[in-house]
Design a protein around this motif. Structure first.
Motif, PDB file in Angstrom:
ATOM      1  N   TRP A   1       0.816  -1.217   0.000  1.00 53.00           N
ATOM      2  CA  TRP A   1       0.000   0.000   0.000  1.00 53.00           C
ATOM      3  C   TRP A   1       0.849   1.267   0.000  1.00 53.00           C
ATOM      4  O   TRP A   1       0.398   2.321  -0.466  1.00 53.00           O
ATOM      5  CB  TRP A   1      -0.929   0.009   1.211  1.00 53.00           C
TER       6      TRP A   1
ATOM      7  N   ASN B   1      -2.994  -1.918 -11.691  1.00 54.94           N
ATOM      8  CA  ASN B   1      -3.289  -0.587 -12.214  1.00 54.94           C
ATOM      9  C   ASN B   1      -2.113   0.362 -12.092  1.00 54.94           C
ATOM     10  O   ASN B   1      -1.928   1.250 -12.929  1.00 54.94           O
ATOM     11  CB  ASN B   1      -4.497   0.003 -11.489  1.00 54.94           C
ATOM     12  N   GLN B   2      -1.328   0.217 -11.012  1.00 58.30           N
ATOM     13  CA  GLN B   2      -0.211   1.126 -10.778  1.00 58.30           C
ATOM     14  C   GLN B   2       1.144   0.514 -11.158  1.00 58.30           C
ATOM     15  O   GLN B   2       2.187   1.097 -10.897  1.00 58.30           O
ATOM     16  CB  GLN B   2      -0.208   1.583  -9.316  1.00 58.30           C
ATOM     17  N   GLU B   3       1.100  -0.670 -11.771  1.00 55.97           N
ATOM     18  CA  GLU B   3       2.309  -1.356 -12.239  1.00 55.97           C
ATOM     19  C   GLU B   3       3.361  -1.442 -11.131  1.00 55.97           C
ATOM     20  O   GLU B   3       4.532  -1.097 -11.315  1.00 55.97           O
ATOM     21  CB  GLU B   3       2.871  -0.682 -13.489  1.00 55.97           C
ATOM     22  N   ILE B   4       2.916  -1.897  -9.983  1.00 50.43           N
ATOM     23  CA  ILE B   4       3.824  -2.118  -8.860  1.00 50.43           C
ATOM     24  C   ILE B   4       4.464  -3.492  -9.016  1.00 50.43           C
ATOM     25  O   ILE B   4       3.778  -4.492  -9.231  1.00 50.43           O
ATOM     26  CB  ILE B   4       3.066  -2.024  -7.521  1.00 50.43           C
TER      27      ILE B   4
ATOM     28  N   ARG C   1      -4.624  -2.801  -7.306  1.00 55.16           N
ATOM     29  CA  ARG C   1      -3.678  -1.684  -7.164  1.00 55.16           C
ATOM     30  C   ARG C   1      -2.333  -2.045  -7.802  1.00 55.16           C
ATOM     31  O   ARG C   1      -1.719  -1.226  -8.501  1.00 55.16           O
ATOM     32  CB  ARG C   1      -3.494  -1.358  -5.681  1.00 55.16           C
TER      33      ARG C   1
ATOM     34  N   THR D   1       3.780   1.672  -1.555  1.00 55.93           N
ATOM     35  CA  THR D   1       4.649   1.750  -2.724  1.00 55.93           C
ATOM     36  C   THR D   1       4.040   2.691  -3.762  1.00 55.93           C
ATOM     37  O   THR D   1       2.846   2.631  -4.038  1.00 55.93           O
ATOM     38  CB  THR D   1       4.846   0.355  -3.349  1.00 55.93           C
ATOM     39  N   ARG D   2       4.865   3.537  -4.333  1.00 49.40           N
ATOM     40  CA  ARG D   2       4.372   4.501  -5.321  1.00 49.40           C
ATOM     41  C   ARG D   2       4.003   3.799  -6.627  1.00 49.40           C
ATOM     42  O   ARG D   2       4.319   2.632  -6.849  1.00 49.40           O
ATOM     43  CB  ARG D   2       5.443   5.550  -5.616  1.00 49.40           C
ATOM     44  N   ARG D   3       3.349   4.541  -7.511  1.00 43.59           N
ATOM     45  CA  ARG D   3       3.066   4.048  -8.857  1.00 43.59           C
ATOM     46  C   ARG D   3       4.388   3.673  -9.539  1.00 43.59           C
ATOM     47  O   ARG D   3       5.340   4.453  -9.536  1.00 43.59           O
ATOM     48  CB  ARG D   3       2.372   5.116  -9.702  1.00 43.59           C
ATOM     49  N   GLY D   4       4.437   2.487 -10.124  1.00 50.71           N
ATOM     50  CA  GLY D   4       5.650   2.062 -10.821  1.00 50.71           C
ATOM     51  C   GLY D   4       6.793   1.690  -9.893  1.00 50.71           C
ATOM     52  O   GLY D   4       7.913   1.475 -10.368  1.00 50.71           O
TER      53      GLY D   4
END
Length: 372
Positions: free
Chosen positions: A259, A288-291, A285, A261-264
């Motif tokens: 939760w 969608n956010q390519e984590i 998440r 971790t930033r986008r990408g």
């Protein structure tokens, strides 16, 4: 038959007793090591509780200990890179060099890996037999002590791979470390030592652990998940951390790491979740956010010299993580004491003989230079 002192348990969760056992011999392709320092790790506790499949497969009785350094006392047939008297550090993963993963240069997931203290008797003993020495064991630089080399153990080596190799830490990034026990504090130390202008956020339920995390942003996880996520968002301008690590292996630490971790960004799972409920990962998440979610295990033996060189140069100071030096008997009791909690720093066994015998000096006089 020659004997030695070793800490042994004959039942899982049973007493760990120091007793006389047969002294091992140097295996073919390996060496016999006089142990000079051995760390006490929570993984030793997991093994003692019967939670490690390798120890279950090996069978009891068993001697723990996988964070060790020492002096070579005998060479096995075919060992060519060492000589008697060499000071060496032993990684906890002894890769085979011939399986599919080793052929792909992935020795940390070797299909036939040996592990002192898991697949074979470990370093809670005066002597230990180490196989596959030429491939895995490292000579210690003269400026590195036995205590420092053993303190690299599994915690700092594992942290190095998690932060620098699997996590790919870059200059100027923000790192979130979730769980500040021995592995977590090691990750903090690695991040600060190896990265330029790196900011570290430390999260733990222990106020003492948060305080131990040096001059960092430290958040007490007892305040709850929403508090942690809000605070990480606040100090990162709403973006989240570039790299997060779950170094504790609990559902909450894993979930919060994702939760936060930033986008990408990248999330590294390096703590072993051996107990408790399974984490609930927000996979929408992640998608969608390519984590990236990345596993990390140990460190390749070929990378151990890098860390030893950092210690020798004063860039990495593993001795700061050592809380106390103890006898073999006290090290055994330290595992049993983990039933009621884990020490914040490393407990290091540096005295292996009985009270009447006494140990040799832990740092022997330097040898004559080796002749090529």
């Amino acid at each position: 038959m020659a004997t030695m002192r070793a800490a042994v348990y004959t039942t899982f969760s049973g007493p760990i007793i120091v007793q006389e056992v047969p002294k091992p011999t140097a295996p073919v392709g390996g060496l016999l090591l006089r142990v000079k320092a051995c760390g006490v790790c929570r993984s030793d506790y997991h093994g003692w509780k019967g939670l490690d499949s390798d120890i279950v497969t090996h069978g009891l009785p068993f001697t723990p200990g996988h964070e060790l350094s020492g002096v070579v006392v005998k060479l096995g047939l075919g060992t060519t890179k060492f000589q008697v008297g060499d000071r060496v550090a032993v990684p906890f993963i002894l890769s085979c060099g011939s399986c599919r993963q080793c052929a792909r240069n992935r020795p940390t997931i070797c299909e036939a890996q040996g592990q002192p203290g898991f697949t074979m008797p470990g370093g809670f003993a005066e002597f230990v037999a180490v196989p596959r020495a030429d491939r895995n064991v490292s000579l210690m630089p003269p400026k590195v002590s036995f205590l420092q080399a053993a303190a690299l153990g599994c915690r700092l080596t594992t942290a190095y791979r998690a932060v620098m190799q699997q996590g790919r830490l870059q200059s100027g990034e923000t790192v979130g470390v979730f769980g500040c026990g021995g592995l977590g504090l090691s990750a903090v130390m690695i991040a600060l030592a190896a990265g330029d202008n790196v900011r570290v956020l430390a999260v733990d339920t222990s106020e003492e652990a948060c305080n131990k995390a040096w001059d960092l942003h430290a958040f007490n996880a007892k305040e709850g998940d929403e508090y942690i996520r809000a605070r990480v968002a606040e100090v990162t301008g709403g973006f989240g951390a570039d790299l997060t690590l779950d170094t504790a292996g609990f559902a909450a630490t894993c979930e919060n790491a994702v939760w936060c971790t930033r986008r990408g960004g990248r999330m590294v799972q390096v703590g072993l979740p051996l107990h408790g409920k399974e984490p609930c990962i927000p996979m929408a998440r992640v998608a969608n956010q390519e984590i990236e979610i990345i596993g990390s295990h140990g460190l390749a033996a070929t990378d151990m010299p890098v860390l030893l060189a950092m210690v020798a140069a004063g860039r990495l100071m593993p001795e700061k993580l050592v809380q106390r030096e103890v006898t073999l008997e006290e090290g055994a009791k330290a595992i049993e004491a983990m039933d009621t909690g884990s020490p914040l720093g490393i407990t290091m066994i540096t005295r292996f003989k009985g009270a009447k015998e006494g140990d040799e000096p832990n740092e022997p006089p330097a040898k004559m230079p080796r002749v090529a």
